[in-house]
Design a protein around this motif. Sequence first.
Motif, PDB file in Angstrom:
ATOM      1  N   GLU A 133       0.823  -1.212   0.000  1.00 55.90           N
ATOM      2  CA  GLU A 133       0.000   0.000   0.000  1.00 55.90           C
ATOM      3  C   GLU A 133       0.860   1.267   0.000  1.00 55.90           C
ATOM      4  O   GLU A 133       0.483   2.272  -0.599  1.00 55.90           O
ATOM      5  CB  GLU A 133      -0.938  -0.009   1.203  1.00 55.90           C
ATOM      6  CG  GLU A 133      -2.052  -1.045   1.082  1.00 55.90           C
ATOM      7  CD  GLU A 133      -3.274  -0.695   1.902  1.00 55.90           C
ATOM      8  OE1 GLU A 133      -3.095  -0.108   2.988  1.00 55.90           O
ATOM      9  OE2 GLU A 133      -4.397  -1.003   1.448  1.00 55.90           O
ATOM     10  N   CYS A 134       2.002   1.226   0.676  1.00 54.95           N
ATOM     11  CA  CYS A 134       2.903   2.387   0.648  1.00 54.95           C
ATOM     12  C   CYS A 134       3.400   2.644  -0.775  1.00 54.95           C
ATOM     13  O   CYS A 134       3.513   3.800  -1.202  1.00 54.95           O
ATOM     14  CB  CYS A 134       4.090   2.164   1.585  1.00 54.95           C
ATOM     15  SG  CYS A 134       3.718   2.376   3.339  1.00 54.95           S
ATOM     16  N   ILE A 135       3.698   1.578  -1.509  1.00 53.33           N
ATOM     17  CA  ILE A 135       4.130   1.751  -2.895  1.00 53.33           C
ATOM     18  C   ILE A 135       2.999   2.342  -3.729  1.00 53.33           C
ATOM     19  O   ILE A 135       3.206   3.271  -4.521  1.00 53.33           O
ATOM     20  CB  ILE A 135       4.595   0.399  -3.478  1.00 53.33           C
ATOM     21  CG1 ILE A 135       5.864  -0.074  -2.756  1.00 53.33           C
ATOM     22  CG2 ILE A 135       4.846   0.513  -4.976  1.00 53.33           C
ATOM     23  CD1 ILE A 135       6.282  -1.487  -3.104  1.00 53.33           C
ATOM     24  N   GLN A 136       1.785   1.833  -3.527  1.00 58.74           N
ATOM     25  CA  GLN A 136       0.641   2.316  -4.304  1.00 58.74           C
ATOM     26  C   GLN A 136       0.335   3.788  -4.008  1.00 58.74           C
ATOM     27  O   GLN A 136      -0.048   4.538  -4.909  1.00 58.74           O
ATOM     28  CB  GLN A 136      -0.590   1.471  -3.996  1.00 58.74           C
ATOM     29  CG  GLN A 136      -0.491   0.031  -4.469  1.00 58.74           C
ATOM     30  CD  GLN A 136      -1.713  -0.779  -4.074  1.00 58.74           C
ATOM     31  OE1 GLN A 136      -2.829  -0.261  -4.031  1.00 58.74           O
ATOM     32  NE2 GLN A 136      -1.519  -2.052  -3.769  1.00 58.74           N
ATOM     33  N   THR A 137       0.470   4.201  -2.754  1.00 61.51           N
ATOM     34  CA  THR A 137       0.123   5.569  -2.376  1.00 61.51           C
ATOM     35  C   THR A 137       1.299   6.536  -2.463  1.00 61.51           C
ATOM     36  O   THR A 137       1.120   7.747  -2.297  1.00 61.51           O
ATOM     37  CB  THR A 137      -0.429   5.609  -0.939  1.00 61.51           C
ATOM     38  OG1 THR A 137       0.563   5.084  -0.039  1.00 61.51           O
ATOM     39  CG2 THR A 137      -1.697   4.771  -0.830  1.00 61.51           C
ATOM     40  N   GLY A 138       2.510   6.012  -2.693  1.00 61.41           N
ATOM     41  CA  GLY A 138       3.675   6.877  -2.792  1.00 61.41           C
ATOM     42  C   GLY A 138       4.256   7.310  -1.459  1.00 61.41           C
ATOM     43  O   GLY A 138       5.039   8.262  -1.414  1.00 61.41           O
ATOM     44  N   ARG A 139       3.878   6.628  -0.367  1.00 68.22           N
ATOM     45  CA  ARG A 139       4.484   6.972   0.923  1.00 68.22           C
ATOM     46  C   ARG A 139       5.971   6.638   0.888  1.00 68.22           C
ATOM     47  O   ARG A 139       6.396   5.647   0.315  1.00 68.22           O
ATOM     48  CB  ARG A 139       3.799   6.218   2.058  1.00 68.22           C
ATOM     49  CG  ARG A 139       2.398   6.732   2.328  1.00 68.22           C
ATOM     50  CD  ARG A 139       1.846   6.180   3.642  1.00 68.22           C
ATOM     51  NE  ARG A 139       0.516   6.733   3.888  1.00 68.22           N
ATOM     52  CZ  ARG A 139      -0.607   6.023   3.956  1.00 68.22           C
ATOM     53  NH1 ARG A 139      -0.553   4.714   3.824  1.00 68.22           N
ATOM     54  NH2 ARG A 139      -1.759   6.608   4.176  1.00 68.22           N
ATOM     55  N   LYS A 140       6.748   7.470   1.571  1.00 67.85           N
ATOM     56  CA  LYS A 140       8.197   7.365   1.473  1.00 67.85           C
ATOM     57  C   LYS A 140       8.811   6.444   2.519  1.00 67.85           C
ATOM     58  O   LYS A 140       9.881   5.864   2.288  1.00 67.85           O
ATOM     59  CB  LYS A 140       8.829   8.755   1.575  1.00 67.85           C
ATOM     60  CG  LYS A 140       8.454   9.673   0.423  1.00 67.85           C
ATOM     61  CD  LYS A 140       9.102  11.036   0.576  1.00 67.85           C
ATOM     62  CE  LYS A 140       8.734  11.950  -0.598  1.00 67.85           C
ATOM     63  NZ  LYS A 140       9.347  13.308  -0.453  1.00 67.85           N
TER      64      LYS A 140
END
Length: 392
Positions: free
Chosen positions: A314-321
């Motif tokens: 989900e971090c990859i999908q949302t662009g979280r760093k």
Amino acid sequence: MAADLRLRILESITDVPASAWDALAGPEAPPFIRHAWLSAMEESGSARLETGWEPQHLTLWRGKHLVAASPAYRKHHSMGEYIYDFSWASAAERLGIEYYPKLVVGAPLSPATSPRFLIAAGEDAAPLRLALIQAAIESAREGGCSSVHFLYPREDEADLLEEQGLARRITLQFHWKNPGYRGYDDYLARFDSKRRSQIKRERGAAANQGIVIRTVRGQELGLEHARRAYGFYEATCASRGPWGQVQLNQDFFVRAFRSLPETVELVQAEHKGKVIAGAFNLATPERLYGRYWGCHEEHPFLHFHVCLYHSVDECIQTGRKVFEPGAGGEHKISRGFEPTAVHSAHLLFDPTLDKAVRDFLRREHAHLRPAVEQAEQLAGLKPWPLQGRATG
């Protein structure tokens, strides 16, 4: 301290309006220093004198205007800090020194780096930071504390605290970092084929077991999810024996879910129509913070999927760093979580004990670089960016 500043020590975060406190923290502040989080801790009774967390928030006022603050607590034990000083307390006892209470500057049960000096916009931060350090030391001495401990300050704050004579400590957490992945395959491509196959097998186990994992957030969250999160937390504490002390109550979760709806997330694992496991996380646009997990049924690799792989995806999908899954857990290294320095700073008022602690920290620090190198070797991540993607 400047003559126009007035120190006021708050015995409850509710003694200051949420708007005034959060204005100091700023709109992009980590959730752990926001008024709602501290209020949920204190008003639920999870972080009060009765549980060993006695609020002593340091606030500086110019007239009627709040210009600076530090969240602080008189501590009557060392649980829930995750910068472990139990050996220091034992050394103090051998020397006949009362180690507790001590003054802790930081947020209860929240092992995540956050600003420890909250300064109003437009103010000259440097003198206000120094005034807060002075206030912490003086109030601790006057209040009969053995010591002052700044836990999880930002690196620049740790630099300042060290300059002011406090002993600096650097410990490690393991954080997942996003260098710009376009998809989950990019993340997998950084591992060798053996490790990549292991992650695929562990991640795919849930589907083979008939387990569905999803994140509940926003308007979908309700009272049932808060109660469910507490149930998972309580189950985890129970599984850890003497070290699994329940420090948060159900009312804390209810308050946190209600007052931080834009920040709270609950990862749920469902099996045969029943929620069997979950992870209570907090999110900002750039970071995800893993807090508490638990399960009511044991399944192979369920912990890794609920607490790590699902949220990495989900971090990859949302662009979280960055994904900070909390303290400890060297099992995270082989799954792509990198060793990351976290800071603390300490001042013990007894000269003999202070010297002993500083000697200990020098020895501990000497082992830090080898520990980081070993963790990096275990992680085995290929440099990014890669030329092409590995899919085998």
